[in-house]
Design a protein around this motif. Structure first.
Motif: not given
Lengths: 305, 356
Positions: A19-37
């Protein structure tokens, strides 16, 4: 102490971690995909906050949780479009746009909240609808697995699905390759015939979508109301996880998992009579130490090489 | 020497045109929002723009609320100018405020030495605390954005714990420190307002930082490093000590800012969350293009609109947060490099052709 371990190794604890992981995972993947590009998105916190509010407002207006989710995604994408226009079309530093968007959303959400509820703290007076909790038929019966994969909020399953799609996108498609190229070396990518701006626009939009889902999760599952500044640093933890994981999606995911473990343990600790303010900063100290270790080891390696 | 013809496409003039246009666009957007959300947009809008001038007390409010913004704006602009995206001033405002409150609650000294100690000690400690992300950046190239953000949350936790454990007022319903000692608070200097010596300190700080940036060697190094870190390194500047010094100065400014704010406006420490003043400082720095004098002007302008919006919100249903729309629009338009660039290029081309 044995009580502590009994709690840690229980199924409820596992389910709390998820339950705690889900929003954090969305947040980190959001940051990840943007900075990947090569387009750092530090507005994750702000996008999540905005979408969290619009999920509530949307589901109140339409009385449908799904339409509310769509409206929340729309709000998140709108923020991503602003980020994109400012950075790609107007040449503003993405970090500065991010700071501006974050501060903007923390007061603008209060502005909207007050307009619709005459309350500056919570949306408790708005009868909004939440997405259902999903029980998966067979997994429901299997110990341990059922704590993770069954009885979770709808968006948790969307999260699993989007992580798979994201991994496929990044590692198995030409677009993912182009994103990495655009992030690694803009000029080389351009020379190789990649439309860097277009790739970045797509990455920022995906980033906005992921952050929006994370925000919507907060108000259509985790909680059923919006409260002022409810994202409470989750977006920043996502950015920290991205900074540690770098270009490895698995690395980012593992770091995020460690943070959520910390947070879940913090929740358990809060049952005991301990100074909760100090316990609450454990995850942040963890991130800080992680960043320090990471930088020191990179530094040592560069000295050797 | 021939006298240069005034041209709208010239550097300073262009920046001025751009800024004025950004302000007009921001105000136009605000008016549209008012038109959508309240019954009498025209008079609300006029109240917002002229409200602070109607009473001495209101104008005093503008001066009061600009002080912490000037300090955090200066601190952020120094960091940004050196090319450092450090947002740690937010946390510094919190932890510096806690330290200042602790000193302000002790009885000692007179009405001169007590505030002096209550401002200088937090400022020094804040400067030292800023060295943490500064050192990590200078030595190991650790991402200062992430480390400073983590430190913000850590300072909030530690500060809140300290207040709850050692400095909690027993006669107060929510978490807050006891009342500050009378001797620690800063005296009012303009009758009929609550403006304190803080505004003078803010102006002095602006002048000092201006002189430092544009008239000293250190300032030259800061500007060069911000423009091109590699050039700075190759021309023999010591990045390590420069980064450390910039971090220390900006932490010091943050410490002074939060202490002056607390000792001017507050009678006890009651922040249970980050105050947001540090992040707003980053916005001030951006709008001012990291220029100290600009920070002073922008902080005045934003505080003016903020107080105007507060006065307006009393008579309408529009909350004061409407100001966030103005700020965001201004920040984004002013920091946009390409905003109006096409127009400028055409203009320059035309002028060039005229002279041929």
């Amino acid at each position: 102490m044995s009580e502590f371990f009994r709690v840690i190794f229980s199924e409820e604890f596992l389910s709390t971690v998820v339950r705690v992981l889900v929003p954090l995972l969305f947040a980190s993947m959001s940051a990840y995909i943007a900075s990947l590009a090569g387009m750092p998105n530090i507005a994750v916190e702000g996008i999540m906050l905005m979408s969290a509010l619009f999920a509530v407002l949307g589901s109140y207006w339409t009385q449908s949780a799904w339409l509310g989710l769509l409206i929340a995604i729309g709000a998140g994408l709108a923020m991503a479009v602003i980020l994109m226009l400012c950075t790609i079309k107007m040449g503003t530093n993405p970090i500065l746009v991010g700071i501006a968007l974050n501060t903007f959303s923390s007061s603008f959400t209060v502005f909207l909240l007050y307009l619709f509820t005459q309350n500056k703290g919570t949306s408790a007076s708005l009868p909004s609808v939440v997405l259902p909790i999903v029980h998966v038929p067979i997994i429901e019966k299997i110990p341990v697995l059922r704590a993770i994969f069954s009885g979770q909020y709808t968006i948790t399953y969307i999260c699993i699905l989007s992580m798979i799609l994201l991994a496929v996108l990044v590692y198995k498609t030409p677009l993912g390759m182009r994103m990495k190229a655009a992030g690694l070396d803009e000029r080389a990518a351009k020379t190789a015939g990649i439309n860097v701006n277009r790739v970045r626009i797509i990455a920022v939009l995906i980033s906005g979508l992921l952050a929006a889902l994370g925000g919507a999760y907060m108000t259509t599952g985790y909680l059923s109301i919006f409260t002022k500044n409810m994202i409470a640093g989750r977006g920043w933890i996502g950015i920290a996880a991205q900074a540690m994981g770098g270009t490895s999606m698995l690395g980012v995911a593992i770091t995020t998992f460690v943070f959520s473990l910390f947070q879940a343990i913090t929740n358990v600790f809060s049952l005991y009579d301990l100074p909760s303010e100090l316990i609450n900063i454990i995850p942040y100290i963890g991130v800080l130490l992680g960043i320090i270790l990471f930088s020191v080891s990179t530094y040592r390696r560069s000295k050797k090489g | 020497m021939t006298k240069r013809k005034f041209s709208l496409a010239g550097d300073t003039a262009f920046e001025t045109v751009k800024t004025i246009l950004a302000i007009l666009i921001a105000l136009a957007i605000t008016f549209c929002v008012l038109a959508l959300t309240c019954e009498d947009p025209v008079s609300s809008f006029i109240t917002m723009l002229t409200g602070p001038l109607t009473k001495m007390r209101y104008f005093g409010n503008v001066l009061e609320s600009m002080v912490p913004l000037v300090f955090s704006g200066l601190a952020c602009s120094l960091l940004f100018r050196t090319g450092l995206f450090n947002l740690g001033i937010e946390g510094i405002y919190y932890i510096g405020g806690v330290i200042c409150s602790y000193i302000a609650c002790q009885a000692f000294g007179n009405s001169f030495t007590h505030p002096l100690v209550a401002i200088l000690v937090p400022a020094l400690i804040s400067g030292l605390l800023m060295l943490i992300p500064g050192y990590l950046k200078a030595k190991f190239n650790a991402n200062e954005l992430v480390t400073s953000l983590m430190l913000n949350s850590i300072y909030l936790g530690v500060g809140l714990w300290f207040i709850k454990t050692y400095l909690r007022a027993t006669d107060y319903s929510s978490t807050a420190s006891p009342l500050f000692e009378k001797s620690a608070t800063l005296p009012y200097i303009i009758p009929g307002t609550r403006v304190t010596i803080g505004i003078v300190l803010a102006v002095v700080a602006v002048l000092l930082i201006y002189i430092m940036l544009f008239k000293t060697r250190l300032g030259y190094q800061i500007r060069m490093t911000g423009l091109n870190p590699k050039f700075a390194r190759y021309s023999g500047m010591n990045a390590m000590s420069l980064f450390l010094l910039v971090h220390f100065i900006s932490g010091f400014l943050g410490g002074v800012g939060t202490s002056v704010e607390l000792l001017s406006i507050y009678s006890r420490f009651s922040w249970v969350a980050l105050p947001g003043l540090g992040f707003n400082g980053a916005l001030m720095a951006m709008m001012a293009r990291n220029n100290p004098i600009g920070v002073l002007v922008v902080a005045f302008g934003i505080s003016y609109l903020q107080i105007g919006a507060e006065i307006m919100s009393r008579s309408t249903t529009v909350p004061v947060e409407v100001i966030s729309i103005v700020t965001a629009t201004l920040v984004l338009l002013i920091s946009a490099q390409y905003f109006l660039r096409g127009w400028r290029e055409k203009k320059l081309l035309k002028e060039g052709l005229l002279h041929v």
